[in-house]
Design a protein around this motif. Structure first.
Motif, PDB file in Angstrom:
ATOM      1  N   ALA A 190       7.446 -15.414   7.779  1.00 35.44           N
ATOM      2  CA  ALA A 190       7.911 -14.068   8.114  1.00 35.44           C
ATOM      3  C   ALA A 190       7.056 -13.452   9.217  1.00 35.44           C
ATOM      4  O   ALA A 190       7.582 -12.810  10.142  1.00 35.44           O
ATOM      5  N   ALA A 191       5.734 -13.644   9.147  1.00 31.65           N
ATOM      6  CA  ALA A 191       4.850 -13.103  10.173  1.00 31.65           C
ATOM      7  C   ALA A 191       5.113 -13.758  11.526  1.00 31.65           C
ATOM      8  O   ALA A 191       5.146 -13.088  12.567  1.00 31.65           O
ATOM      9  N   SER A 192       5.316 -15.066  11.520  1.00 31.85           N
ATOM     10  CA  SER A 192       5.607 -15.780  12.767  1.00 31.85           C
ATOM     11  C   SER A 192       6.937 -15.330  13.355  1.00 31.85           C
ATOM     12  O   SER A 192       7.066 -15.127  14.567  1.00 31.85           O
ATOM     13  N   LEU A 193       7.942 -15.178  12.496  1.00 31.61           N
ATOM     14  CA  LEU A 193       9.248 -14.714  12.945  1.00 31.61           C
ATOM     15  C   LEU A 193       9.162 -13.316  13.544  1.00 31.61           C
ATOM     16  O   LEU A 193       9.791 -13.028  14.568  1.00 31.61           O
ATOM     17  N   PRO A 206       3.565  -9.205  13.267  1.00 33.99           N
ATOM     18  CA  PRO A 206       2.817  -9.747  12.129  1.00 33.99           C
ATOM     19  C   PRO A 206       2.063  -8.680  11.343  1.00 33.99           C
ATOM     20  O   PRO A 206       1.981  -8.754  10.106  1.00 33.99           O
ATOM     21  N   LEU A 207       1.523  -7.685  12.042  1.00 32.14           N
ATOM     22  CA  LEU A 207       0.817  -6.612  11.339  1.00 32.14           C
ATOM     23  C   LEU A 207       1.773  -5.847  10.429  1.00 32.14           C
ATOM     24  O   LEU A 207       1.443  -5.548   9.275  1.00 32.14           O
ATOM     25  N   VAL A 208       2.967  -5.548  10.938  1.00 30.00           N
ATOM     26  CA  VAL A 208       3.971  -4.853  10.128  1.00 30.00           C
ATOM     27  C   VAL A 208       4.316  -5.661   8.889  1.00 30.00           C
ATOM     28  O   VAL A 208       4.338  -5.135   7.766  1.00 30.00           O
ATOM     29  N   VAL A 209       4.574  -6.942   9.067  1.00 34.16           N
ATOM     30  CA  VAL A 209       4.972  -7.791   7.940  1.00 34.16           C
ATOM     31  C   VAL A 209       3.869  -7.874   6.896  1.00 34.16           C
ATOM     32  O   VAL A 209       4.130  -7.758   5.689  1.00 34.16           O
ATOM     33  N   VAL A 210       2.641  -8.073   7.320  1.00 36.14           N
ATOM     34  CA  VAL A 210       1.530  -8.176   6.373  1.00 36.14           C
ATOM     35  C   VAL A 210       1.366  -6.882   5.588  1.00 36.14           C
ATOM     36  O   VAL A 210       1.235  -6.888   4.354  1.00 36.14           O
ATOM     37  N   VAL A 211       1.384  -5.753   6.288  1.00 34.88           N
ATOM     38  CA  VAL A 211       1.203  -4.461   5.612  1.00 34.88           C
ATOM     39  C   VAL A 211       2.346  -4.209   4.623  1.00 34.88           C
ATOM     40  O   VAL A 211       2.116  -3.777   3.479  1.00 34.88           O
ATOM     41  N   VAL A 212       3.569  -4.486   5.035  1.00 38.27           N
ATOM     42  CA  VAL A 212       4.720  -4.231   4.169  1.00 38.27           C
ATOM     43  C   VAL A 212       4.711  -5.164   2.951  1.00 38.27           C
ATOM     44  O   VAL A 212       4.997  -4.725   1.823  1.00 38.27           O
ATOM     45  N   LEU A 213       4.374  -6.427   3.140  1.00 39.32           N
ATOM     46  CA  LEU A 213       4.333  -7.352   2.004  1.00 39.32           C
ATOM     47  C   LEU A 213       3.234  -6.978   1.015  1.00 39.32           C
ATOM     48  O   LEU A 213       3.425  -7.076  -0.199  1.00 39.32           O
ATOM     49  N   VAL A 214       2.089  -6.556   1.522  1.00 35.13           N
ATOM     50  CA  VAL A 214       1.019  -6.097   0.625  1.00 35.13           C
ATOM     51  C   VAL A 214       1.490  -4.872  -0.155  1.00 35.13           C
ATOM     52  O   VAL A 214       1.270  -4.768  -1.374  1.00 35.13           O
ATOM     53  N   ALA A 215       2.147  -3.941   0.531  1.00 37.12           N
ATOM     54  CA  ALA A 215       2.672  -2.754  -0.147  1.00 37.12           C
ATOM     55  C   ALA A 215       3.703  -3.138  -1.200  1.00 37.12           C
ATOM     56  O   ALA A 215       3.756  -2.536  -2.288  1.00 37.12           O
ATOM     57  N   ALA A 249       9.889   0.246  10.835  1.00 37.79           N
ATOM     58  CA  ALA A 249       8.765  -0.071  11.728  1.00 37.79           C
ATOM     59  C   ALA A 249       9.257  -0.689  13.031  1.00 37.79           C
ATOM     60  O   ALA A 249       8.770  -0.348  14.115  1.00 37.79           O
ATOM     61  N   ALA A 250      10.241  -1.576  12.929  1.00 41.88           N
ATOM     62  CA  ALA A 250      10.784  -2.229  14.121  1.00 41.88           C
ATOM     63  C   ALA A 250      11.460  -1.201  15.030  1.00 41.88           C
ATOM     64  O   ALA A 250      11.297  -1.232  16.266  1.00 41.88           O
ATOM     65  N   ALA A 251      12.237  -0.292  14.435  1.00 39.43           N
ATOM     66  CA  ALA A 251      12.903   0.733  15.242  1.00 39.43           C
ATOM     67  C   ALA A 251      11.885   1.647  15.916  1.00 39.43           C
ATOM     68  O   ALA A 251      12.105   2.120  17.048  1.00 39.43           O
TER      69      ALA A 251
END
Length: 254
Positions: A190-193, A206-215, A249-251
């Motif tokens: 997911a982070a790579s994508l 990748p920062l967004v994905v990591v933060v969201v998955l941790v949350a 986050a993407a938007a």
């Protein structure tokens, strides 16, 4: 071994999508655990449907919000509405007073209470607005990343050490079945994508994905503590919330 994993993919598709896939006839925790490990594969099919909807609606000149709403509608149909039902039930359970037994009773009451309705409006509204903005900016790949990451969060929520809530049939099958390897591999995917699909600097996705998955993991742990264990409704809420968070986050990065 190959047949086992093909069966796991089929079971994941039958559980998490509307596709008429047929999984193994007998399902125990081992089989269910493999299926949850393949949840992101089911996410790929839903992501493709969401992307196709965004492209089609945008090509026809639909306003961004209409495009986003259509995308949310397709995803709802594609999951038989189970995930948004879980989101609503989880919100009602978290919003009630009393012990875990009372929270589970509210979740299983069969209706949507005020907290559930509010959660649906906010989360699905955020998804629709963000999907529409991304489609309008021709960043529809970010939509696929958000949907895919939502299913990665399901794998993480079923990590080892998480027990099932009393009376939860689905939770009893999948809670605590996922070890470090599938969680790490799918999170890395997911982070790579996201590095390729999300707008903004290369590091932002990748920062967004990591933060969201941790949350998502923290939220799932809180729900498990509140309800006396994990159940299928919480997994639906985790998935929908993750999709909304990544999409917003993407938007914002456009």
């Amino acid at each position: 071994m190959v047949r086992n994993w093909l069966g796991a993919v089929a079971l994941a598709l039958s559980w998490l999508t509307v596709l008429p896939a047929r999984g193994p006839a007998e399902i125990d925790r081992t089989v269910a655990g493999r299926a949850i490990s393949m949840a992101p594969v089911a996410g790929c099919t839903l992501a493709a449907a969401a992307a196709a909807t965004c492209l089609g609606a945008a090509a026809l000149g639909a306003p961004p919000l209409v495009t986003g709403l259509l995308c949310v509608g397709v995803l709802t149909v594609g999951t038989r509405g189970m995930h948004i039902d879980g989101l609503s039930d989880t919100a009602d359970g978290l919003g009630c007073y009393g012990p875990p037994e009372r929270a589970r009773e509210v979740m299983h009451s069969g209706g949507a209470g005020p907290f559930g309705v509010a959660a649906l409006v906010v989360v699905l509204g955020l998804q629709a607005a963000s999907f529409g903005a991304l489609a309008d900016a021709h960043a529809w790949w970010a939509v696929t990343c958000a949907v895919f990451t939502g299913r990665v969060a399901v794998v993480a929520a079923c990590r080892r050490g998480v027990s099932a809530a009393p009376g939860s049939g689905f939770g009893a099958l999948v809670s605590g079945t996922q070890g470090f390897v599938p969680i790490a591999l799918w999170s890395l995917a997911a982070a790579s994508l996201s590095a390729v699909c999300l707008p903004g600097p290369l590091w932002a996705g990748p920062l967004v994905v990591v933060v969201v998955l941790v949350a998502a993991v923290v939220f799932a742990r809180h729900c498990s503590a509140r309800f006396g264990g994990m159940n299928g409704d919480v997994l639906g809420a985790v998935s929908e919330g993750t999709v909304a968070a990544v999409a917003v986050a993407a938007a914002t990065l456009i």
